[in-house]
Motif scaffolding. Structure first.
Motif, short mmCIF file in Angstrom:
data_model
loop_
_atom_site.label_atom_id
_atom_site.label_comp_id
_atom_site.label_asym_id
_atom_site.label_seq_id
_atom_site.Cartn_x
_atom_site.Cartn_y
_atom_site.Cartn_z
N ASP A 274 -7.69 5.03 6.47
CA ASP A 274 -6.37 4.43 6.29
C ASP A 274 -6.44 3.40 5.16
N PRO A 275 -5.60 3.52 4.11
CA PRO A 275 -5.69 2.61 2.96
C PRO A 275 -5.53 1.14 3.35
N ARG A 276 -4.74 0.85 4.38
CA ARG A 276 -4.58 -0.54 4.79
C ARG A 276 -5.88 -1.10 5.33
N LEU A 277 -6.63 -0.28 6.05
CA LEU A 277 -7.92 -0.72 6.59
C LEU A 277 -8.97 -0.85 5.49
N LEU B 183 -13.85 2.11 -2.16
CA LEU B 183 -13.06 0.93 -1.80
C LEU B 183 -11.95 0.68 -2.82
N LEU B 184 -12.28 0.82 -4.11
CA LEU B 184 -11.26 0.63 -5.14
C LEU B 184 -10.10 1.60 -4.93
N ASN B 185 -10.42 2.82 -4.49
CA ASN B 185 -9.39 3.85 -4.29
C ASN B 185 -8.78 3.80 -2.89
N LYS B 186 -9.00 2.69 -2.19
CA LYS B 186 -8.36 2.41 -0.89
C LYS B 186 -8.65 3.52 0.13
N GLY B 187 -9.92 3.90 0.21
CA GLY B 187 -10.32 4.86 1.22
C GLY B 187 -10.09 6.31 0.87
N GLU B 188 -9.80 6.57 -0.38
CA GLU B 188 -9.56 7.94 -0.82
C GLU B 188 -10.75 8.44 -1.62
N TRP B 189 -11.09 9.73 -1.44
CA TRP B 189 -12.17 10.33 -2.21
C TRP B 189 -11.73 11.70 -2.69
N LYS C 70 -13.50 2.72 10.67
CA LYS C 70 -13.14 4.09 11.04
C LYS C 70 -12.90 4.17 12.54
N ALA C 71 -13.72 3.47 13.32
CA ALA C 71 -13.51 3.45 14.76
C ALA C 71 -12.21 2.73 15.11
#
Length: 499
Positions: free
Chosen positions: A225-228, A212-218, A70-71
């Motif tokens: 960022d989904p790439r991160l 994590l499975l949802n690529k950073g989405e909740w 996140k940082a």
């Protein structure tokens, strides 16, 4: 159609998995499976619930990596930052020059250049930062993977200097409030969160793998960022360590991400001591989470890969894979101890006087009732009494005799308010010729990660009491592992019947 069958999971295979859990007396506390956006299976074994705080152990390293990423997203930290640049004035005068090349990326990948775990020496120093950096590097950063419990702590301090707050406060602000996640933690001597001492509400632990499975989405909101988020679980380095690392589980040999291990079957996982796993299987759109107390670290994933994983379908599972009386329903995180023996000679109403022992136990009495055994006695000149449930029932006790000292650092669970003792017992005619009768009790206190097993072996007017730490009990019964140095040996107490 059940959610399990609809989502391509064999109920027969899951039933087999739970039979093996009980057969091997694995202390599994919870299991939750999500697939295709739906909770397919969830169980929290009594006395654990979704609200119970549970120690994360090294699965909590994922939280450190999440704070770092996140940082990075906020451009307050960069993966190629030199770590020592954050610690001006805090480094040893004789700093090993190799540290000049150590980056945040190396730390996340456990490629620090050490050939040993820095945690013990780091913690023995009054300044943990100084204690980490005073240790010499055997290799150049990036040359060798070696699992290093000092690295996460140093990264928490990098985050703190970059965002001007404790990393757990940062996570709460950026993720936990949105995801309704509750945590608790022990503090370092410097007053910071100790990343090795974090607890999480058990119902919240599976959220981390799903995030994590949802690529950073909740819940349709992007928190990272989904790439991160994807980068965290990708294969970054080999995880083959030096030969001196003993008892390495199968799934420690398939690569490492950012404080996340790669699985032998694909995907990756949060992985914490004593069986804390948040397994992410992107190809199957699936997460599997376990919390437990199990010293044989590789056992639960190996069982899941062997028993359940081969019976996953892309679409619905065949109807023939459904079972009646699914074992996961009504699961209890207590052993299935139901044996009772009709002959209570030398047990019911009998008091035993005990020889001098390290626990200060002076005498003990047994009283048998229909659904419980009552224990009373004297310890260090003070009386005690407690009850154990019979026939697979459980008695909840407010107090219990003083136990051998336990490893506070390894076993304490911050955040749990329940300090009661959950006890299940049995008595039976022993198959061991040396003991004609045996009483056995399982003792769990919710503020300690481990449990205790007491065996009372009675024959010919004599008694031998074995007080086993749960780790010893598991390892001895299964014989899969060498005994680990932090496992205390059983306490042996001898005595004779009071006339």
């Amino acid at each position: 159609m059940s959610r399990r069958i609809k989502n391509g999971i064999s109920e027969k295979a899951l039933n087999h998995f739970f039979r093996e859990i009980k057969k091997q007396e694995i202390d599994l506390h919870s299991m939750e499976i999500w697939r295709q956006g739906e909770c397919v299976f969830s169980t929290y074994g009594y006395p654990f619930t979704k609200e119970t705080m549970h120690r994360m152990y090294s699965s909590g390293k994922m939280l450190v990596a999440l704070a770092v990423m996140k940082a990075v997203e906020e451009k307050k930290v960069f993966l190629d930052d030199k770590v020592i640049s954050y610690f001006s004035g805090q480094l040893p005068e004789d700093l090993d020059e190799k540290y000049q090349e150590l980056t945040v990326y190396h730390m996340l990948c456990m490629n620090t250049g050490h050939d040993h775990d820095t945690m013990r020496e780091m913690r023995s120093d009054s300044d943990w930062i100084h204690g980490f950096f005073k240790q010499k590097l055997k290799f150049m950063p990036g040359e060798l993977f070696f699992y290093n419990n000092g690295a996460p702590y140093i990264l928490t301090q990098v985050v703190k200097k970059a965002v001007h707050m404790d990393y757990m406060d940062y996570l709460e602000q950026k993720f936990f409030n949105e995801m309704d996640i509750k945590t608790a933690a022990v503090r370092t001597p410097q007053g910071d969160t100790d990343p090795s001492g974090v607890s999480i509400r058990m119902g919240d632990f599976p959220k981390l793998a799903r995030f994590l499975l949802n690529k950073g989405e909740w819940e349709d909101r992007s928190l990272l960022d989904p790439r991160l988020a994807e980068m965290m679980g990708q294969y970054h380095v080999s995880s083959i360590q030096l030969e001196k690392v003993k008892n390495a589980a199968l799934d420690t040999k398939y690569g490492y991400g950012f404080f996340l291990w790669r699985n032998s079957v694909g995907g990756y996982r949060l992985d914490g001591g004593r069986g804390q796993f948040g397994i992410v299987l992107p190809d199957l759109d699936m997460t599997v989470s376990f919390m437990s107390f199990e010293e044989d670290q590789g056992l639960i994933p190996e069982m899941f890969w062997r028993i359940v994983y081969p019976f996953l379908w892309k679409e619905s599972a065949p109807a023939s894979e459904k079972v009646d009386g699914f074992l996961g329903n009504g699961y209890e995180a207590l052993p299935d101890w139901g044996r009772t023996y009709d002959d209570v000679t030398e047990i019911d109403g009998c008091t035993y006087v005990l020889e001098e022992n390290e626990m200060g136990m002076e005498e003990i009495r047994f009283d048998i009732r229909e659904e419980e055994i009552r224990f009373s006695g004297v310890q260090n000149k003070k009386t005690f009494c407690f009850k154990a449930g019979l026939r697979n029932s459980c008695c909840v006790n407010d107090s219990f005799p003083n136990m051998p000292e336990y490893n506070w650092f390894m076993d304490y669970i911050p955040g749990n308010q329940d300090d009661r003792y959950y006890i299940r017992g049995e008595f039976y005619r022993s198959e061991d010729f040396a003991a004609k009768r045996e009483i056995r009790i399982f003792v769990r206190n919710m503020q300690q990660a481990h449990y205790w097993v007491w065996n009372f072996r009675i024959a010919d007017g004599g008694i031998r009491i074995e007080v086993d730490h749960g780790s010893w009990y598991c390892v001895r019964n299964r014989g899969r592992l060498e005994l680990l140095p932090h496992i205390p040996e059983p306490v042996m107490i001898y005595g004779s019947r009071k006339r």
